[in-house]
Scaffold this active site. Sequence first.
Site, mmCIF file in Angstrom:
data_model
loop_
_atom_site.group_PDB
_atom_site.id
_atom_site.type_symbol
_atom_site.label_atom_id
_atom_site.label_comp_id
_atom_site.label_asym_id
_atom_site.label_seq_id
_atom_site.Cartn_x
_atom_site.Cartn_y
_atom_site.Cartn_z
ATOM 1 N N PRO A 17 0.846 -1.197 0.000
ATOM 2 C CA PRO A 17 0.000 0.000 0.000
ATOM 3 C C PRO A 17 0.876 1.239 0.000
ATOM 4 O O PRO A 17 1.772 1.369 0.840
ATOM 5 C CB PRO A 17 -0.778 -0.125 1.318
ATOM 6 C CG PRO A 17 0.124 -0.937 2.205
ATOM 7 C CD PRO A 17 0.857 -1.877 1.309
ATOM 8 N N CYS A 103 3.084 3.080 9.160
ATOM 9 C CA CYS A 103 3.439 4.337 8.498
ATOM 10 C C CYS A 103 4.169 5.255 9.485
ATOM 11 O O CYS A 103 3.668 5.516 10.585
ATOM 12 C CB CYS A 103 2.193 5.028 7.958
ATOM 13 S SG CYS A 103 2.537 6.645 7.222
ATOM 14 N N ASN A 207 9.008 -7.172 4.286
ATOM 15 C CA ASN A 207 8.948 -5.946 3.496
ATOM 16 C C ASN A 207 10.200 -5.116 3.740
ATOM 17 O O ASN A 207 10.604 -4.922 4.877
ATOM 18 C CB ASN A 207 7.682 -5.167 3.871
ATOM 19 C CG ASN A 207 7.572 -3.819 3.195
ATOM 20 O OD1 ASN A 207 7.238 -2.822 3.822
ATOM 21 N ND2 ASN A 207 7.839 -3.741 1.909
ATOM 22 N N GLY A 208 10.798 -4.646 2.641
ATOM 23 C CA GLY A 208 11.958 -3.777 2.771
ATOM 24 C C GLY A 208 13.065 -4.104 1.796
ATOM 25 O O GLY A 208 13.651 -5.188 1.868
#
Length: 319
Positions: A17, A103, A207-208
């Site tokens: 997202p 976030c 993620n990353g």
Amino acid sequence: MKSFWQKLPKPFTVLAPMDGVTDVVFRQIITEFGKPDVLFTEFTMTDGLLSTGHKKVAERLLLTPEQTPVIAQIWGTQPEHFYQVAKDLVKRGFAGIDINMGCPTRDVIKEGACSGLIRNPQLAAEIIKATKEGAGDLPVSVKTRIGFEKETIDSWIGFLLEQNIPALTVHLRTVRELSKVPAHWELMPQIIEIRNKLAPSTVIIGNGDIMSMDEAQEKWKLYGCEGFMIGRGIFANPWMFGNKVTIEKITPEERVKFFLHHIEIFEKQWHGEKHFALLKKFAKTYINNFSEAAVFREKLMETKNLEELKEILQNYNYI
């Protein structure tokens, strides 16, 4: 806790997202270029979806049949709002709901939302519970980071895994680190070990810094997380998920054609309701890796309207 998450192939891929990026138009482009196993919406504020301006906010949640499965990612601080929004998302046809607890934007942290919830586990638990109650049979997952000021995998990731969620995405940096340091993939084995102990049926999505499918396959063999979420890497290679196109072989003419196709979908979707400048952020995605690309991009960034942008692209013979 069985859901579609548990039925996905291993390893599976996810489009992250991204605010102002993963709208219905960009998801359509990615689906055409090479569809990942799962797509996410832009993150959407629960308060906004319940406000008088909810119709504008709900544009973030538009769906098309060919894009399934799509996960609606939401954020906020009021459990009751998560409950109400979850009930609405069920009706919209999403495959699942994801709660943004990662976030790192300063303004949302000040509100106690997103990664601010890392500092407030009690509220995080109440939000998960309320969302699950509103979602019914729809799976509710979470995306987060490895800690706030420092890595707190044992306490924070362990806490989330105790909330009986089917999937957990972990961005392998702290909030303080933003994206300024390499992702800490060396910590994934520890996360997997905690998962195996506390919630063996929860799938872990890493993620990353993933820049290719080959890299995702390599990390799967090394670390064993079931899924891989790709965000910024898609700007460097929007064809990444497809394996049908070798990016090095894409000609400048083809890149221009792809950008024009993106603009065409944008026009058909929004009919002038969205400002054309939103398209400029994709200039470097398409107009890249060839001689004079930087000069060409400068011309695109200087355009004042959509027609001018299209005209410059259509007259690309000087490349």
